[in-house]
Design a protein around this motif. Sequence first.
Motif, PDB file in Angstrom:
ATOM      1  N   ALA A 321      20.367 -10.997 -50.765  1.00  0.00           N
ATOM      2  CA  ALA A 321      19.250  -9.985 -50.909  1.00  0.00           C
ATOM      3  C   ALA A 321      19.200  -9.409 -49.266  1.00  0.00           C
ATOM      4  O   ALA A 321      18.514 -10.227 -48.429  1.00  0.00           O
ATOM      5  CB  ALA A 321      17.961 -10.760 -51.260  1.00  0.00           C
ATOM      6  N   LEU A 323      16.811  -7.304 -47.316  1.00  0.00           N
ATOM      7  CA  LEU A 323      15.363  -6.876 -47.407  1.00  0.00           C
ATOM      8  C   LEU A 323      15.305  -6.075 -46.298  1.00  0.00           C
ATOM      9  O   LEU A 323      14.157  -5.313 -46.220  1.00  0.00           O
ATOM     10  CB  LEU A 323      14.518  -8.013 -47.622  1.00  0.00           C
ATOM     11  CG  LEU A 323      14.581  -8.781 -48.776  1.00  0.00           C
ATOM     12  CD1 LEU A 323      13.498  -9.751 -49.003  1.00  0.00           C
ATOM     13  CD2 LEU A 323      14.804  -8.096 -49.995  1.00  0.00           C
ATOM     14  N   TRP A 325      15.561  -2.807 -43.572  1.00  0.00           N
ATOM     15  CA  TRP A 325      16.102  -1.284 -44.003  1.00  0.00           C
ATOM     16  C   TRP A 325      16.944  -1.003 -42.793  1.00  0.00           C
ATOM     17  O   TRP A 325      17.916  -0.074 -42.988  1.00  0.00           O
ATOM     18  CB  TRP A 325      14.709  -0.122 -43.810  1.00  0.00           C
ATOM     19  CG  TRP A 325      14.317  -0.216 -42.576  1.00  0.00           C
ATOM     20  CD1 TRP A 325      13.246  -1.096 -42.088  1.00  0.00           C
ATOM     21  CD2 TRP A 325      14.434   0.650 -41.580  1.00  0.00           C
ATOM     22  NE1 TRP A 325      12.693  -0.590 -40.852  1.00  0.00           N
ATOM     23  CE2 TRP A 325      13.510   0.669 -40.546  1.00  0.00           C
ATOM     24  CE3 TRP A 325      15.088   1.757 -41.500  1.00  0.00           C
ATOM     25  CZ2 TRP A 325      13.453   1.397 -39.334  1.00  0.00           C
ATOM     26  CZ3 TRP A 325      15.037   2.525 -40.408  1.00  0.00           C
ATOM     27  CH2 TRP A 325      14.207   2.527 -39.358  1.00  0.00           C
ATOM     28  N   LYS A 336       8.311  -2.610 -52.576  1.00  0.00           N
ATOM     29  CA  LYS A 336       9.533  -2.158 -52.808  1.00  0.00           C
ATOM     30  C   LYS A 336      10.631  -3.257 -52.375  1.00  0.00           C
ATOM     31  O   LYS A 336      11.656  -3.643 -53.507  1.00  0.00           O
ATOM     32  CB  LYS A 336       9.974  -1.023 -51.770  1.00  0.00           C
ATOM     33  CG  LYS A 336      11.498  -0.479 -52.155  1.00  0.00           C
ATOM     34  CD  LYS A 336      11.690   0.860 -51.420  1.00  0.00           C
ATOM     35  CE  LYS A 336      13.060   1.348 -51.508  1.00  0.00           C
ATOM     36  NZ  LYS A 336      13.206   2.553 -50.742  1.00  0.00           N
ATOM     37  N   THR A 337      10.435  -3.973 -51.451  1.00  0.00           N
ATOM     38  CA  THR A 337      11.496  -5.117 -51.055  1.00  0.00           C
ATOM     39  C   THR A 337      11.324  -6.197 -51.886  1.00  0.00           C
ATOM     40  O   THR A 337      12.334  -6.966 -52.446  1.00  0.00           O
ATOM     41  CB  THR A 337      11.467  -5.433 -49.666  1.00  0.00           C
ATOM     42  OG1 THR A 337      10.048  -5.620 -49.405  1.00  0.00           O
ATOM     43  CG2 THR A 337      12.043  -4.303 -48.722  1.00  0.00           C
ATOM     44  N   SER A 339      10.165  -6.155 -55.057  1.00  0.00           N
ATOM     45  CA  SER A 339      10.988  -6.034 -56.343  1.00  0.00           C
ATOM     46  C   SER A 339      12.326  -6.135 -56.279  1.00  0.00           C
ATOM     47  O   SER A 339      13.099  -6.356 -57.396  1.00  0.00           O
ATOM     48  CB  SER A 339      10.623  -4.543 -56.625  1.00  0.00           C
ATOM     49  OG  SER A 339       9.295  -4.415 -56.724  1.00  0.00           O
ATOM     50  N   LYS A 340      13.001  -5.507 -55.323  1.00  0.00           N
ATOM     51  CA  LYS A 340      14.321  -5.795 -55.189  1.00  0.00           C
ATOM     52  C   LYS A 340      14.791  -7.220 -55.107  1.00  0.00           C
ATOM     53  O   LYS A 340      15.967  -7.624 -56.018  1.00  0.00           O
ATOM     54  CB  LYS A 340      14.980  -5.217 -53.614  1.00  0.00           C
ATOM     55  CG  LYS A 340      16.493  -5.267 -53.458  1.00  0.00           C
ATOM     56  CD  LYS A 340      16.774  -4.424 -52.024  1.00  0.00           C
ATOM     57  CE  LYS A 340      18.183  -4.325 -51.896  1.00  0.00           C
ATOM     58  NZ  LYS A 340      18.237  -3.869 -50.467  1.00  0.00           N
ATOM     59  N   GLU A 343      14.280  -8.632 -58.817  1.00  0.00           N
ATOM     60  CA  GLU A 343      15.430  -8.427 -59.676  1.00  0.00           C
ATOM     61  C   GLU A 343      16.640  -9.064 -59.694  1.00  0.00           C
ATOM     62  O   GLU A 343      17.382  -9.498 -60.540  1.00  0.00           O
ATOM     63  CB  GLU A 343      15.743  -6.810 -59.427  1.00  0.00           C
ATOM     64  CG  GLU A 343      16.756  -6.125 -60.368  1.00  0.00           C
ATOM     65  CD  GLU A 343      17.215  -4.949 -60.166  1.00  0.00           C
ATOM     66  OE1 GLU A 343      17.916  -4.294 -60.743  1.00  0.00           O
ATOM     67  OE2 GLU A 343      16.354  -4.334 -59.390  1.00  0.00           O
TER      68      GLU A 343
END
Length: 349
Positions: A321, A323, A325, A336-337, A339-340, A343
């Motif tokens: 993962a 996270l 940018w 956003k991170t 949620s990534k 998932e």
Amino acid sequence: MFEYQNWKFDTIESIPYPEENFEIIKVTGLRNKDANVYDIKINDPAFMMQANAHLWHFVQEGLAQYEVISKKFTLVKLFFHDYHLESINKTFIPIQEYSNMKFQYSPYIKDLASIYSHDKKIYLTNKSSILIKEAYFINDISRLLDRNLILTGDVIPYWIKATDDEGKWISTEDVKRASPYFHEDCIYDRWQIEGLKLVKNRLSKYMKKDESFYTKIYISREDVNKMWSFLAPSRSYHQEQTLIDYFISQGYNKVVLTDYGYIDQINILFNATHVAGLTGSGLFNTFLCRPGTTVIEIHVSANYYWSYEYFKEFGLNIKTAELRWRKDFDAVLSNKTMSKLKELVEQND
């Protein structure tokens, strides 16, 4: 005479390993640079390893080095040493006494040294000076040195100071004839994989299936976060609690490995089916997991550019993962991170 960091020695010899991408270095007369009297004299061929509670990379990589060396040179013995106990005047102490002195900082040392230490003692080098007649370590010349130059026998490694036949120091530029070509994107070293497999094999007799251990664990860095928040704040990730709360909500159990003895640590990992954590020393221990274990490695810190993806060689299901940018920035745990990450976790539950 040669010098490296705080040590000096009389001779250095390169011993190529069959894999042809690293070498074993043998030095003689290894001793403290500024000492004239030696309280500890080790006559056996030796590999000396630092015993530090928080430096898990150094501990596990040290064991890997020792396993590779002792496979080729069976008489080489492992010595644990610690130069952080400033109030101690003894030259060595039994493991139990050492463990009691270190208190909560290294409950694993007693188990670790009992497994590996040849004489069940910890050697101290803070107030006493040590002389090792014959010492061995690994130099990975796939990253550091040109093998062909080293094998000619007349090139001095760039990281060692040396004197000529008349005892005069050789200039730094002359020493650097063997130029380093370290590449920071290098994922791992071949010797490390071989060594860690040997470590795991040695520890296999301590691995027991036990239903009392958690099957899903999150390896927390809260111990080192607390330490680094004072010493080097940039190495402390202040948003980890958000990750801990999330993984607990997903049925994971928080584990701080330094709270446990070494054999318990082995079995915490051996009995896990799912392991998650931040890239760092704690997650490095996942090489001890059983094949098929899912490991979720979370990249959040600008201080850690490496990855444990190469642990796939141990049959692990490694998921990454990312996270951040940018790799030179700490991750910010936004919607956003997160949620990534969620998932990825859901896909590998």
